[in-house]
Enzyme design. Structure first.
Site, PDB file in Angstrom:
ATOM      1  N   PRO A   1       0.820  -1.218   0.000  1.00 56.33           N
ATOM      2  CA  PRO A   1       0.000   0.000   0.000  1.00 56.33           C
ATOM      3  C   PRO A   1       0.857   1.273   0.000  1.00 56.33           C
ATOM      4  CG  PRO A   1      -0.781  -1.537   1.680  1.00 56.33           C
ATOM      5  CD  PRO A   1       0.530  -2.060   1.166  1.00 56.33           C
TER       6      PRO A   1
ATOM      7  N   GLU B   1      -0.001  -7.669   7.898  1.00 52.51           N
ATOM      8  CA  GLU B   1       0.107  -6.203   7.920  1.00 52.51           C
ATOM      9  C   GLU B   1       1.262  -5.693   7.079  1.00 52.51           C
ATOM     10  OE1 GLU B   1      -2.685  -7.430   9.762  1.00 52.51           O
ATOM     11  OE2 GLU B   1      -2.696  -5.256   9.525  1.00 52.51           O
TER      12      GLU B   1
ATOM     13  N   ARG C   1      -0.502  -7.494 -21.761  1.00 54.25           N
ATOM     14  CA  ARG C   1      -1.229  -7.084 -22.966  1.00 54.25           C
ATOM     15  C   ARG C   1      -0.461  -6.074 -23.804  1.00 54.25           C
ATOM     16  NH1 ARG C   1      -4.297  -2.946 -23.230  1.00 54.25           N
ATOM     17  NH2 ARG C   1      -6.073  -3.952 -24.200  1.00 54.25           N
TER      18      ARG C   1
ATOM     19  N   ASP D   1      -6.381   2.409 -26.766  1.00 54.06           N
ATOM     20  CA  ASP D   1      -7.092   2.366 -25.489  1.00 54.06           C
ATOM     21  C   ASP D   1      -7.227   3.707 -24.781  1.00 54.06           C
ATOM     22  OD1 ASP D   1      -7.530  -0.278 -25.521  1.00 54.06           O
ATOM     23  OD2 ASP D   1      -6.071  -0.796 -23.979  1.00 54.06           O
TER      24      ASP D   1
HETATM   25  C1  9D3 Z   1      -3.292  -0.378   9.045  1.00 55.24           C
HETATM   26  C2  9D3 Z   1      -2.277  -0.430   7.982  1.00 55.24           C
HETATM   27  N1  9D3 Z   1      -2.730  -1.186   6.806  1.00 55.24           N
HETATM   28  C3  9D3 Z   1      -2.267  -0.456   5.591  1.00 55.24           C
HETATM   29  C4  9D3 Z   1      -3.346   0.322   4.961  1.00 55.24           C
HETATM   30  C5  9D3 Z   1      -2.156  -2.519   6.860  1.00 55.24           C
HETATM   31  C6  9D3 Z   1      -2.286  -3.288   5.601  1.00 55.24           C
HETATM   32  C7  9D3 Z   1      -3.514  -3.621   5.104  1.00 55.24           C
HETATM   33  C8  9D3 Z   1      -3.634  -4.366   3.934  1.00 55.24           C
HETATM   34  C9  9D3 Z   1      -1.154  -3.719   4.948  1.00 55.24           C
HETATM   35  C10 9D3 Z   1      -1.273  -4.496   3.788  1.00 55.24           C
HETATM   36  C11 9D3 Z   1      -2.507  -4.803   3.308  1.00 55.24           C
HETATM   37  C12 9D3 Z   1      -2.627  -5.628   2.084  1.00 55.24           C
HETATM   38  N2  9D3 Z   1      -2.512  -4.849   0.851  1.00 55.24           N
HETATM   39  C13 9D3 Z   1      -1.552  -5.069  -0.034  1.00 55.24           C
HETATM   40  O1  9D3 Z   1      -0.752  -5.955   0.187  1.00 55.24           O
HETATM   41  C14 9D3 Z   1      -1.475  -4.255  -1.231  1.00 55.24           C
HETATM   42  C15 9D3 Z   1      -2.290  -3.177  -1.703  1.00 55.24           C
HETATM   43  C16 9D3 Z   1      -3.438  -2.526  -1.173  1.00 55.24           C
HETATM   44  O2  9D3 Z   1      -3.964  -2.843  -0.102  1.00 55.24           O
HETATM   45  N3  9D3 Z   1      -3.982  -1.515  -1.898  1.00 55.24           N
HETATM   46  C17 9D3 Z   1      -3.479  -1.101  -3.080  1.00 55.24           C
HETATM   47  N4  9D3 Z   1      -2.408  -1.652  -3.613  1.00 55.24           N
HETATM   48  C18 9D3 Z   1      -1.827  -2.681  -2.921  1.00 55.24           C
HETATM   49  S1  9D3 Z   1      -0.473  -3.503  -3.425  1.00 55.24           S
HETATM   50  C19 9D3 Z   1      -0.465  -4.509  -2.127  1.00 55.24           C
END
Ligand code: 9D3
Length: 240
Positions: free
Chosen positions: A89, A116, A154, A169
């Site tokens: 994230p 997490e 793609r 696209d």
């Molecule tokens: C409270 C902190 N959280 C972060 C917002 C912890 C957390 C939640 C969910 C950490 C990792 C995740 C799982 N998400 C991913 O691995 C992830 C992701 C995403 O949640 N949103 C957008 N792109 C991606 S790429 C990997």
């Protein structure tokens, strides 16, 4: 291109990789995708791969040991290692420009996390890039990795039956890469469907007029639905 994916849920990738364009691109040798289970590199008898966060706090964090052992195994399968990407994230927002950039590589290693997150020494130890697919919370990196694979494959030469469709696209047309336009509306048969008619101009055979109409429609729709694109803003980064 070779794409390796490291994950705790390899089965999640089976279906998306085995349909349509991704399936055909693999059959034609345009891309080879290999999925490796991080848990196969767990060191203890319970096959643990995660633990509680140092310093306290909620949830679980992926251990660096099994992941780096898994990486080193995968890396050696087809050197050089190419681009190494953690799906997180915190990553740089993935977009079409990034997809084009990655499509020019010979090898990608994508690492999907669970829990997490990753122990920080994974990112540092691998000198990995980080990618996010947008500002919303997923349950793990697997779906994000699939999105990246789908968007990149793609773009590989020969992956689409019709070579023209990749460049035409949404998110690749436009004056430049920073201000693309949305697509113009499409119609097919029948000419009248439930009282709604295909615009006369599309049936006129006047190709110059049709092109002009489509450009104008694309601009109108972009103004209405994605004004941020015309301002060169990126809504995934809040206009940054
Ligand atoms: C409270 C902190 N959280 C972060 C917002 C912890 C957390 C939640 C969910 C950490 C990792 C995740 C799982 N998400 C991913 O691995 C992830 C992701 C995403 O949640 N949103 C957008 N792109 C991606 S790429 C990997």
């Amino acid at each position: 291109m070779r794409i390796d994916i490291l994950t705790l849920f390899p089965e999640m990738f089976e279906s998306p990789l085995n349909y349509s364009i991704l399936k055909r691109a693999q059959e034609q040798g345009i891309v080879a995708v290999a999925v490796t289970n991080i848990r196969d590199f767990a060191a203890d008898r319970y096959r643990n791969v995660d633990d509680t966060p140092a310093g306290g706090g909620p949830g679980w964090v992926m251990w660096p040991g099994p992941l780096l052992d898994c990486f080193e195994h995968v890396e050696k399968l087809a050197p050089p290692r190419g681009r190494v990407i953690l799906l997180t994230p915190q990553g740089v927002p993935f977009n079409q420009a990034k997809a084009r950039e990655l499509a020019a590589e010979d090898r990608l290693i994508l690492i999907a996390g669970r829990y997490e997150g990753f122990d920080e020494r994974i990112r540092v130890g691998l000198n990995a890039e980080q990618l996010s697919i947008g500002d919303y919370v997923l349950n793990g990196g697997e779906l994000a990795a699939m999105v990246v694979v789908d968007a990149v494959v793609r773009l590989l030469p020969g992956a689409l039956g019709d070579e023209a469709s990749a460049t035409d696209d949404s998110f690749s047309v436009g004056a430049n890469n920073h201000s693309p336009l949305l697509e113009y509306p499409q119609y097919t048969r029948p000419e009248v469907f439930r009282g709604m008619k295909v615009p006369d101009i599309l049936l006129s055979g006047d190709h110059a007029k049709i092109a002009q109409w489509r450009r104008q429609q694309a601009l109108e729709r972009t103004k209405q639905w994605r004004p941020d694109l015309l301002k060169g803003e990126d809504p995934t980064t809040g206009g940054a």
